[in-house]
Design a protein around this motif. Sequence first.
Motif, PDB file in Angstrom:
ATOM      1  N   ASP A  79      -3.912 -33.148  10.488  1.00  0.00           N
ATOM      2  CA  ASP A  79      -2.606 -33.741  10.359  1.00  0.00           C
ATOM      3  C   ASP A  79      -1.610 -33.534  11.642  1.00  0.00           C
ATOM      4  O   ASP A  79      -0.805 -34.553  11.670  1.00  0.00           O
ATOM      5  N   VAL A  80      -1.811 -32.570  12.093  1.00  0.00           N
ATOM      6  CA  VAL A  80      -0.470 -32.096  13.213  1.00  0.00           C
ATOM      7  C   VAL A  80      -0.951 -33.461  14.403  1.00  0.00           C
ATOM      8  O   VAL A  80       0.048 -33.910  15.031  1.00  0.00           O
ATOM      9  N   ILE A  81      -2.143 -33.387  14.635  1.00  0.00           N
ATOM     10  CA  ILE A  81      -2.730 -34.111  15.849  1.00  0.00           C
ATOM     11  C   ILE A  81      -2.214 -35.541  15.402  1.00  0.00           C
ATOM     12  O   ILE A  81      -1.740 -36.517  16.435  1.00  0.00           O
ATOM     13  N   SER A  82      -2.406 -36.061  14.250  1.00  0.00           N
ATOM     14  CA  SER A  82      -2.197 -37.507  13.863  1.00  0.00           C
ATOM     15  C   SER A  82      -0.502 -37.799  14.123  1.00  0.00           C
ATOM     16  O   SER A  82      -0.396 -38.783  14.346  1.00  0.00           O
ATOM     17  N   ARG A  83       0.369 -36.489  13.587  1.00  0.00           N
ATOM     18  CA  ARG A  83       1.732 -36.830  13.605  1.00  0.00           C
ATOM     19  C   ARG A  83       2.219 -36.998  15.074  1.00  0.00           C
ATOM     20  O   ARG A  83       2.845 -37.752  15.430  1.00  0.00           O
ATOM     21  N   VAL A  84       1.716 -35.893  15.837  1.00  0.00           N
ATOM     22  CA  VAL A  84       1.876 -36.353  17.399  1.00  0.00           C
ATOM     23  C   VAL A  84       1.514 -37.698  17.916  1.00  0.00           C
ATOM     24  O   VAL A  84       2.360 -38.207  18.809  1.00  0.00           O
ATOM     25  N   LEU A  85       0.284 -38.189  17.543  1.00  0.00           N
ATOM     26  CA  LEU A  85      -0.051 -39.267  18.203  1.00  0.00           C
ATOM     27  C   LEU A  85       0.700 -40.556  17.642  1.00  0.00           C
ATOM     28  O   LEU A  85       1.263 -41.486  18.380  1.00  0.00           O
ATOM     29  N   ASP A  86       1.117 -40.324  16.225  1.00  0.00           N
ATOM     30  CA  ASP A  86       2.044 -41.395  15.818  1.00  0.00           C
ATOM     31  C   ASP A  86       3.316 -41.527  16.533  1.00  0.00           C
ATOM     32  O   ASP A  86       3.920 -42.743  16.655  1.00  0.00           O
ATOM     33  N   ALA A  87       3.882 -40.309  16.972  1.00  0.00           N
ATOM     34  CA  ALA A  87       5.203 -40.281  17.706  1.00  0.00           C
ATOM     35  C   ALA A  87       4.958 -40.951  19.166  1.00  0.00           C
ATOM     36  O   ALA A  87       5.867 -41.375  19.505  1.00  0.00           O
TER      37      ALA A  87
ATOM     38  N   GLY B 165      14.244 -36.678  32.551  1.00  0.00           N
ATOM     39  CA  GLY B 165      15.487 -37.502  31.792  1.00  0.00           C
ATOM     40  C   GLY B 165      14.782 -38.355  30.873  1.00  0.00           C
ATOM     41  O   GLY B 165      15.509 -39.189  30.626  1.00  0.00           O
ATOM     42  N   GLN B 166      13.490 -37.974  30.238  1.00  0.00           N
ATOM     43  CA  GLN B 166      12.835 -38.770  29.166  1.00  0.00           C
ATOM     44  C   GLN B 166      12.978 -38.152  28.022  1.00  0.00           C
ATOM     45  O   GLN B 166      13.285 -36.891  27.796  1.00  0.00           O
ATOM     46  N   SER B 167      12.879 -38.637  26.890  1.00  0.00           N
ATOM     47  CA  SER B 167      13.072 -38.074  25.418  1.00  0.00           C
ATOM     48  C   SER B 167      11.739 -37.700  25.018  1.00  0.00           C
ATOM     49  O   SER B 167      10.451 -38.254  25.128  1.00  0.00           O
ATOM     50  N   VAL B 168      11.730 -36.422  24.226  1.00  0.00           N
ATOM     51  CA  VAL B 168      10.436 -35.960  23.643  1.00  0.00           C
ATOM     52  C   VAL B 168      10.781 -35.898  22.071  1.00  0.00           C
ATOM     53  O   VAL B 168      11.709 -35.246  21.749  1.00  0.00           O
ATOM     54  N   ALA B 169      10.043 -36.493  21.540  1.00  0.00           N
ATOM     55  CA  ALA B 169      10.012 -36.515  19.964  1.00  0.00           C
ATOM     56  C   ALA B 169       9.772 -35.130  19.470  1.00  0.00           C
ATOM     57  O   ALA B 169       8.774 -34.469  19.871  1.00  0.00           O
ATOM     58  N   SER B 170      10.251 -34.647  18.460  1.00  0.00           N
ATOM     59  CA  SER B 170      10.051 -33.594  17.388  1.00  0.00           C
ATOM     60  C   SER B 170       9.202 -33.949  16.333  1.00  0.00           C
ATOM     61  O   SER B 170       9.809 -34.700  15.589  1.00  0.00           O
ATOM     62  N   VAL B 171       8.034 -33.402  15.909  1.00  0.00           N
ATOM     63  CA  VAL B 171       7.162 -33.911  14.685  1.00  0.00           C
ATOM     64  C   VAL B 171       6.994 -32.419  14.042  1.00  0.00           C
ATOM     65  O   VAL B 171       7.066 -31.591  14.739  1.00  0.00           O
ATOM     66  N   GLU B 172       6.741 -32.489  12.874  1.00  0.00           N
ATOM     67  CA  GLU B 172       6.574 -31.449  11.811  1.00  0.00           C
ATOM     68  C   GLU B 172       5.297 -30.630  12.503  1.00  0.00           C
ATOM     69  O   GLU B 172       4.107 -31.348  12.402  1.00  0.00           O
ATOM     70  N   GLY B 173       5.397 -29.368  12.835  1.00  0.00           N
ATOM     71  CA  GLY B 173       4.254 -28.487  13.181  1.00  0.00           C
ATOM     72  C   GLY B 173       3.662 -28.069  11.654  1.00  0.00           C
ATOM     73  O   GLY B 173       3.715 -28.597  10.782  1.00  0.00           O
ATOM     74  N   ASP B 174       2.887 -27.042  12.043  1.00  0.00           N
ATOM     75  CA  ASP B 174       2.041 -26.292  10.672  1.00  0.00           C
ATOM     76  C   ASP B 174       2.262 -24.742  11.018  1.00  0.00           C
ATOM     77  O   ASP B 174       1.613 -24.582  12.204  1.00  0.00           O
ATOM     78  N   PRO B 175       2.471 -24.064   9.937  1.00  0.00           N
ATOM     79  CA  PRO B 175       2.628 -22.487  10.094  1.00  0.00           C
ATOM     80  C   PRO B 175       1.242 -22.015  10.569  1.00  0.00           C
ATOM     81  O   PRO B 175       1.001 -21.001  11.208  1.00  0.00           O
ATOM     82  N   MET B 176       0.467 -22.892   9.957  1.00  0.00           N
ATOM     83  CA  MET B 176      -1.110 -22.439  10.158  1.00  0.00           C
ATOM     84  C   MET B 176      -1.364 -22.469  11.467  1.00  0.00           C
ATOM     85  O   MET B 176      -2.413 -21.665  11.991  1.00  0.00           O
ATOM     86  N   ASN B 177      -0.927 -23.200  12.232  1.00  0.00           N
ATOM     87  CA  ASN B 177      -1.223 -23.415  13.537  1.00  0.00           C
ATOM     88  C   ASN B 177      -0.584 -22.438  14.734  1.00  0.00           C
ATOM     89  O   ASN B 177       0.102 -22.768  15.732  1.00  0.00           O
ATOM     90  N   PHE B 178      -0.922 -21.139  14.233  1.00  0.00           N
ATOM     91  CA  PHE B 178      -0.152 -20.017  15.048  1.00  0.00           C
ATOM     92  C   PHE B 178      -1.035 -19.824  16.306  1.00  0.00           C
ATOM     93  O   PHE B 178      -2.246 -20.067  16.227  1.00  0.00           O
ATOM     94  N   LYS B 179      -0.132 -19.448  17.350  1.00  0.00           N
ATOM     95  CA  LYS B 179      -1.117 -18.750  18.485  1.00  0.00           C
ATOM     96  C   LYS B 179      -1.630 -17.218  18.421  1.00  0.00           C
ATOM     97  O   LYS B 179      -0.732 -16.702  18.059  1.00  0.00           O
ATOM     98  N   VAL B 180      -2.823 -17.518  18.781  1.00  0.00           N
ATOM     99  CA  VAL B 180      -3.561 -15.767  18.577  1.00  0.00           C
ATOM    100  C   VAL B 180      -3.133 -15.255  19.843  1.00  0.00           C
ATOM    101  O   VAL B 180      -3.614 -15.397  21.103  1.00  0.00           O
TER     102      VAL B 180
END
Length: 397
Positions: A123-131, A207-222
């Motif tokens: 889902d997170v991958i899809s949201r980033v791609l959509d943005a 000088g370019q814009s970066v969109a913020s999309v919803e992440g996922d708490p499960m996607n934590f960094k080990v």
Amino acid sequence: MMSTIALIVAAGRGTRALSGSTGPAFDDTTPKQYRRLAGQSVLSRSMHPFTDHPQIDRIIVVIHPDDGEEYAKHTLKHPKVGDPVMGGATRAESVLNGLRAAAALSPERILIHDAARPFIGKDVISRVLDALNTHPAAVPTLLAVDAMRRVGNGGILADTVERDGIRRAQTPQGFRFTTLLPIMEAAASSGTLPSLSDEAQAIITAGQSVASVEGDPMNFKVTIPEDFTMAERLLAQPDIRTGQGYDVHAFGDGDHVVLCGIKIPHDRGLSGHSDADVGLHTITDALLGAVAEGDIGRHFPPSDPQWKGMDSAVFLERAVEIVSERGYAISNIDLTLICEEPKVTPHAPAMIARVAELCGLDPSRVSIKATTSEQLGFTGRREGIAATAVATVIGKA
Ligand code: MG
């Protein structure tokens, strides 16, 4: 369809994971991305959602030059995964090496993902791609829910950091490839590459814009050993065990039988040392079997006079205790009583209620069925009642 590459950055040494200041040190020096989580490396787990995603065409993994053998032996093989690319001295250099390798494939989009985020979801991958349809770059972020405090010298709390607008950045960070590569090359030429916190920073600096999309708490960094403990828990399989029981009691003199704690009027009774409750005996044996604790005769020897005429609830209650002492919780019980008479079905709801009470279960987890044996065999000749049961228990971990 736009062509998309996922770049998995796995070139780090993972030193924080190896020597976490607050937790136990690991017993070996394997970089964290090659450590196993439930039998599979962190890196392989981080790659899988990308191999599985229909919009990802190719996966390039950037590895440390010392890790070639480890990578070859223990990393997910997939037709989308190309040969690994060697990383550089810093994360930014490693990413740039990956981007240069990707350039040969002329992708339109690139996702850059930390190898140490093995729970990335599609889902997170899809949201980033959509943005990326509307922005040159996109980053998954999460609300910072905990209060943010700066901690000063000696571990003393200093000021509160204003939380408004603060979000935690995750990966994969997504980019239009023709936007990112020239900006990263320019940063390399001007010597600013090492000062970039990440690739999104490079885009913002340009000088370019970066969109913020919803992440996922499960996607934590080990990162630290405690993260591995949490990851192992998330992947742990429940310890499920099954036991079966079987018992027979013959009819004898009497004017009632006791089945699953319920007194049922009948022209004969059941003979046995205790109250001869064939139903409770069978369930008791199934529970003892599930935790490999022998049978009812081992815990309550028929030779012992104290069990004479005893309410069999005592046996079942002890079996329930033993299951709990062994670290298991009862999941469900399924009992079948086999007899031509008396009629069991009218009494089944009361029997279920009694067994549920004795086992501390919701009645929906107790099944009591009855069948005849079509007048065949000893039950068919009305010589006695047989019963069979299955019990399932789950480790409490
Ligand atoms: Mg018995």
